[in-house]
Write an enzyme that holds these catalytic residues in place. Structure first.
Site, PDB file in Angstrom:
ATOM      1  N   ILE A  15       0.853  -1.197   0.000  1.00  0.00           N
ATOM      2  CA  ILE A  15       0.000   0.000   0.000  1.00  0.00           C
ATOM      3  C   ILE A  15       0.887   1.245   0.000  1.00  0.00           C
ATOM      4  O   ILE A  15       0.670   2.183  -0.775  1.00  0.00           O
ATOM      5  CB  ILE A  15      -0.947   0.021   1.219  1.00  0.00           C
ATOM      6  CG1 ILE A  15      -1.892  -1.188   1.183  1.00  0.00           C
ATOM      7  CG2 ILE A  15      -1.760   1.325   1.255  1.00  0.00           C
ATOM      8  CD1 ILE A  15      -2.735  -1.354   2.437  1.00  0.00           C
ATOM      9  N   ASP A  35      10.060   2.945   6.893  1.00  0.00           N
ATOM     10  CA  ASP A  35       9.757   1.553   7.263  1.00  0.00           C
ATOM     11  C   ASP A  35      10.697   1.147   8.392  1.00  0.00           C
ATOM     12  O   ASP A  35      11.451   1.987   8.916  1.00  0.00           O
ATOM     13  CB  ASP A  35       9.887   0.630   6.020  1.00  0.00           C
ATOM     14  CG  ASP A  35       8.927  -0.552   6.073  1.00  0.00           C
ATOM     15  OD1 ASP A  35       9.161  -1.467   6.895  1.00  0.00           O
ATOM     16  OD2 ASP A  35       7.959  -0.557   5.303  1.00  0.00           O
ATOM     17  N   ARG A  86      -3.821  -8.937   5.918  1.00  0.00           N
ATOM     18  CA  ARG A  86      -4.587 -10.165   6.140  1.00  0.00           C
ATOM     19  C   ARG A  86      -4.258 -11.159   5.034  1.00  0.00           C
ATOM     20  O   ARG A  86      -4.213 -10.810   3.864  1.00  0.00           O
ATOM     21  CB  ARG A  86      -6.074  -9.825   6.110  1.00  0.00           C
ATOM     22  CG  ARG A  86      -6.982 -10.965   6.498  1.00  0.00           C
ATOM     23  CD  ARG A  86      -8.325 -10.444   6.942  1.00  0.00           C
ATOM     24  NE  ARG A  86      -8.998  -9.665   5.931  1.00  0.00           N
ATOM     25  CZ  ARG A  86     -10.190  -9.969   5.408  1.00  0.00           C
ATOM     26  NH1 ARG A  86     -10.815 -11.061   5.807  1.00  0.00           N
ATOM     27  NH2 ARG A  86     -10.760  -9.180   4.529  1.00  0.00           N
ATOM     28  N   ARG A  92      -9.805 -10.386   9.992  1.00  0.00           N
ATOM     29  CA  ARG A  92      -9.175  -9.118  10.368  1.00  0.00           C
ATOM     30  C   ARG A  92      -8.789  -9.147  11.841  1.00  0.00           C
ATOM     31  O   ARG A  92      -7.775  -8.601  12.243  1.00  0.00           O
ATOM     32  CB  ARG A  92     -10.138  -7.949  10.105  1.00  0.00           C
ATOM     33  CG  ARG A  92     -10.228  -7.577   8.643  1.00  0.00           C
ATOM     34  CD  ARG A  92     -10.791  -6.177   8.460  1.00  0.00           C
ATOM     35  NE  ARG A  92     -10.769  -5.801   7.052  1.00  0.00           N
ATOM     36  CZ  ARG A  92     -11.708  -6.169   6.183  1.00  0.00           C
ATOM     37  NH1 ARG A  92     -12.734  -6.887   6.564  1.00  0.00           N
ATOM     38  NH2 ARG A  92     -11.624  -5.801   4.917  1.00  0.00           N
ATOM     39  N   ASN A  99      -0.640  -6.344  14.826  1.00  0.00           N
ATOM     40  CA  ASN A  99      -0.684  -4.947  14.392  1.00  0.00           C
ATOM     41  C   ASN A  99      -0.822  -3.976  15.568  1.00  0.00           C
ATOM     42  O   ASN A  99      -0.333  -2.842  15.495  1.00  0.00           O
ATOM     43  CB  ASN A  99      -1.794  -4.759  13.357  1.00  0.00           C
ATOM     44  CG  ASN A  99      -1.380  -5.337  12.009  1.00  0.00           C
ATOM     45  OD1 ASN A  99      -0.220  -5.696  11.818  1.00  0.00           O
ATOM     46  ND2 ASN A  99      -2.312  -5.442  11.080  1.00  0.00           N
ATOM     47  N   HIS A 179     -15.217  -1.270   9.388  1.00  0.00           N
ATOM     48  CA  HIS A 179     -14.571  -1.687   8.132  1.00  0.00           C
ATOM     49  C   HIS A 179     -14.466  -3.214   8.147  1.00  0.00           C
ATOM     50  O   HIS A 179     -13.414  -3.778   8.384  1.00  0.00           O
ATOM     51  CB  HIS A 179     -13.192  -1.037   8.054  1.00  0.00           C
ATOM     52  CG  HIS A 179     -12.471  -1.309   6.773  1.00  0.00           C
ATOM     53  ND1 HIS A 179     -13.010  -1.089   5.541  1.00  0.00           N
ATOM     54  CD2 HIS A 179     -11.219  -1.777   6.545  1.00  0.00           C
ATOM     55  CE1 HIS A 179     -12.139  -1.406   4.609  1.00  0.00           C
ATOM     56  NE2 HIS A 179     -11.039  -1.834   5.197  1.00  0.00           N
TER      57      HIS A 179
HETATM   58  N1  APR Z   1       7.315   0.835  11.318  1.00  0.00           N
HETATM   59  C1  APR Z   1       7.330   1.040   9.984  1.00  0.00           C
HETATM   60  N2  APR Z   1       6.935   0.102   9.103  1.00  0.00           N
HETATM   61  C2  APR Z   1       6.527  -1.068   9.582  1.00  0.00           C
HETATM   62  C3  APR Z   1       6.474  -1.356  10.965  1.00  0.00           C
HETATM   63  C4  APR Z   1       6.911  -0.335  11.854  1.00  0.00           C
HETATM   64  N3  APR Z   1       6.888  -0.511  13.169  1.00  0.00           N
HETATM   65  N4  APR Z   1       6.016  -2.614  11.113  1.00  0.00           N
HETATM   66  C5  APR Z   1       5.779  -3.103   9.880  1.00  0.00           C
HETATM   67  N5  APR Z   1       6.090  -2.181   8.958  1.00  0.00           N
HETATM   68  C6  APR Z   1       6.038  -2.294   7.503  1.00  0.00           C
HETATM   69  C7  APR Z   1       6.514  -3.638   6.972  1.00  0.00           C
HETATM   70  O1  APR Z   1       7.929  -3.771   7.068  1.00  0.00           O
HETATM   71  C8  APR Z   1       5.993  -3.592   5.551  1.00  0.00           C
HETATM   72  O2  APR Z   1       6.949  -3.028   4.658  1.00  0.00           O
HETATM   73  O3  APR Z   1       4.715  -2.187   6.990  1.00  0.00           O
HETATM   74  C9  APR Z   1       4.770  -2.674   5.658  1.00  0.00           C
HETATM   75  C10 APR Z   1       3.473  -3.389   5.351  1.00  0.00           C
HETATM   76  O4  APR Z   1       3.478  -3.704   4.018  1.00  0.00           O
HETATM   77  P1  APR Z   1       2.823  -5.033   3.434  1.00  0.00           P
HETATM   78  O5  APR Z   1       3.259  -6.202   4.246  1.00  0.00           O
HETATM   79  O6  APR Z   1       3.074  -5.060   1.969  1.00  0.00           O
HETATM   80  O7  APR Z   1       1.249  -4.820   3.744  1.00  0.00           O
HETATM   81  P2  APR Z   1       0.163  -3.920   2.961  1.00  0.00           P
HETATM   82  O8  APR Z   1      -0.559  -4.758   1.981  1.00  0.00           O
HETATM   83  O9  APR Z   1       0.801  -2.657   2.495  1.00  0.00           O
HETATM   84  O10 APR Z   1      -0.878  -3.613   4.153  1.00  0.00           O
HETATM   85  C11 APR Z   1      -0.510  -2.875   5.304  1.00  0.00           C
HETATM   86  O11 APR Z   1      -2.719  -1.996   5.709  1.00  0.00           O
HETATM   87  O12 APR Z   1      -4.848  -2.444   4.796  1.00  0.00           O
HETATM   88  C12 APR Z   1      -3.941  -2.706   5.823  1.00  0.00           C
HETATM   89  O13 APR Z   1      -4.517  -4.961   6.383  1.00  0.00           O
HETATM   90  C13 APR Z   1      -3.516  -4.152   5.841  1.00  0.00           C
HETATM   91  O14 APR Z   1      -2.674  -3.972   8.063  1.00  0.00           O
HETATM   92  C14 APR Z   1      -2.291  -4.055   6.712  1.00  0.00           C
HETATM   93  C15 APR Z   1      -1.659  -2.739   6.278  1.00  0.00           C
END
Ligand code: APR
Length: 312
Positions: A15, A35, A86, A92, A99, A179
Site C-alpha cells: 500500500i 519503514d 490479512r 481481520r 498490528n 470496516h
Molecule cells: N514501522 C514502519 N513500518 C513497519 C512497521 C513499523 N513498526 N512494522 C511493519 N512495517 C512495515 C513492513 O515492514 C511492511 O513493509 O509495513 C509494511 C506493510 O506492508 P505489506 O506487508 O506489503 O502490507 P500492505 O498490503 O501494504 O498492508 C498494510 O494496511 O490495509 C492494511 O490490512 C492491511 O494492516 C495491513 C496494512
C-alpha cells in the site's frame, strides 16, 4: 509556498508504495517512505525509482526512503500503512495482536516527532487500530482518522456502475459503520445522477451489490492469496490526504471518534465527516430509518468487541 511533507509509515509495503506513487503524481508534497530499519534499502529503492517516474509526470516533489522514526519530523500528513496484511484464512481480528504492537510503537514515535500532523490510519483491523492509536498517542480527535468508508464507498460505487452499466462519475453513495462484514452500505441514499438506485436496479440486484461490497476485501484476499487489496486502498488513503492538504471540505465516510453521534460514544466508527485544513472538521449527522439504525447498531457492537480485545 513551502511544500508539504507527507510521511508514509510502512512505505516499503504494497500500500505504502502505491500511496507514494499517487501522491507524487498529484504533487501533493515531498514524500518520505518510512519503514523498519531492516527495510531502509527497500524504501530508498522505491523512493529513487519513483523519483525517476516524475519526469513523465512533470512532478517536482522529492521522495526519500528512511528506516528512522526521526524522519517524521515536521510532517504535515502521516499515513500509517504499517502492519501485517490479512492473508487467506486469517480474519481481520486475527491480525489484531500483531498490528496492535506495531501501532503502540508508532503512537509514541509520531507523538514525539510529528505532533501536529494529520494522521491517516489504514492498518487493520481498522476501527480498533485507530482507536488504539488515538488512545496511545493522546493526539486530538480532529487529527486522527481511519481510512475505511473511502475504500468501502469506492467498492460500492464500482459495483453500482458495473451493474447499471452507467458511468462511475455519476454514482454517489455512502458506506457507514465498521470496516468489515457488518459495514452498512446505505442503499437508500445511493444515486446515479440523483436518481435513486431502486429506480435502476431490482431489490435482488441491490442486495447482491451490498453483499459483494461487504465481502470485497475478502474476495481480494482470496484471489491474492499472499496479501490484501492495495491499489484501491492506497488511492482511498490519498483521497483523505488530498482533502486535508487542499482544504477541500470533502464529505467522506471515515472512522472518526464519535461522542454521541449516531448513538455511538467513545468509539471510532465510519460516519460521514468533513475533511479540510483542520482535519476532521465535523461529523455530519442525518436521520437514519430504523433498518439502517439497526444495521449500524450491529456494526457498533462488532467494533466495540474488537476494541475490547485491545485491552485499552
Ligand atoms: N514501522 C514502519 N513500518 C513497519 C512497521 C513499523 N513498526 N512494522 C511493519 N512495517 C512495515 C513492513 O515492514 C511492511 O513493509 O509495513 C509494511 C506493510 O506492508 P505489506 O506487508 O506489503 O502490507 P500492505 O498490503 O501494504 O498492508 C498494510 O494496511 O490495509 C492494511 O490490512 C492491511 O494492516 C495491513 C496494512
Amino acid at each position: 509556498m513551502i511544500r508539504k511533507k507527507i510521511v508514509i509509515v510502512g512505505g516499503g509495503g504494497q500500500i505504502g508504495g502505491v500511496v507514494a506513487m499517487i501522491a507524487a503524481q498529484k504533487e501533493l508534497g515531498d514524500i518520505v517512505l518510512l519503514d523498519i530499519p531492516d527495510k531502509e534499502n527497500l524504501t530508498r529503492a522505491k523512493a529513487l525509482d519513483l523519483m525517476q517516474l516524475r519526469p513523465n509526470e512533470g512532478s517536482d516533489v522529492q521522495l526519500i526512503g528512511s528506516g528512522n522514526l526521526e524522519s517524521l519530523a515536521d510532517a504535515d500528513v502521516v499515513l500509517i500503512t504499517a502492519g501485517v496484511p490479512r492473508k487467506q484464512g486469517m480474519s481481520r481480528e486475527d491480525l489484531l495482536n500483531i498490528n496492535l504492537n506495531i501501532i503502540k510503537g508508532l503512537a509514541e514515535g509520531i507523538k514525539q516527532h510529528a505532533p501536529n500532523a494529520f494522521i491517516i490510519i489504514t492498518t487493520n483491523p481498522l476501527d480498533a487500530m485507530v482507536y488504539a492509536f488515538y488512545k496511545l498517542s493522546g493526539l486530538p480527535k480532529q487529527q486522527v482518522v481511519g481510512m475505511a468508508g473511502a475504500l468501502d464507498g469506492a467498492r460500492f460505487r464500482t459495483f453500482i456502475a458495473m451493474e447499471t452499466g452507467l458511468s462511475l462519475k455519476d454514482v454517489s453513495c455512502l458506506v457507514m459503520g465498521g470496516h468489515g462484514p457488518t459495514m452498512v452500505p446505505v442503499t437508500r441514499t445511493a444515486t446515479v445522477s440523483g436518481i435513486p438506485l431502486d429506480a435502476l436496479l431490482s431489490s435482488e440486484q441491490i442486495a447482491n451489490i451490498v453483499e459483494r461490497t461487504r465481502e470485497a476485501g475478502t474476495e481480494l484476499v482470496r484471489l491474492y492469496q499472499t496479501g490484501s487489496a492495495y491499489f484501491s486502498t492506497a488511492s482511498a488513503c490519498v483521497e483523505l490526504a488530498e482533502a486535508y492538504l487542499k482544504d477541500k471540505k470533502r464529505v467522506i465516510a471515515s472512522a472518526a471518534l464519535c461522542e454521541g453521534e449516531y448513538g455511538v460514544d467513545g468509539l471510532f466508527i465510519g460516519v460521514p465527516v468533513v475533511i479540510g485544513a483542520n482535519g476532521i472538521e465535523r461529523i455530519i449527522e442525518f436521520p437514519l430509518i430504523p433498518e439502517e439504525q439497526a444495521m449500524l447498531d450491529k456494526t457498533i457492537a462488532a467494533v466495540r468487541d474488537t476494541v475490547a480485545e485491545t485491552g485499552l
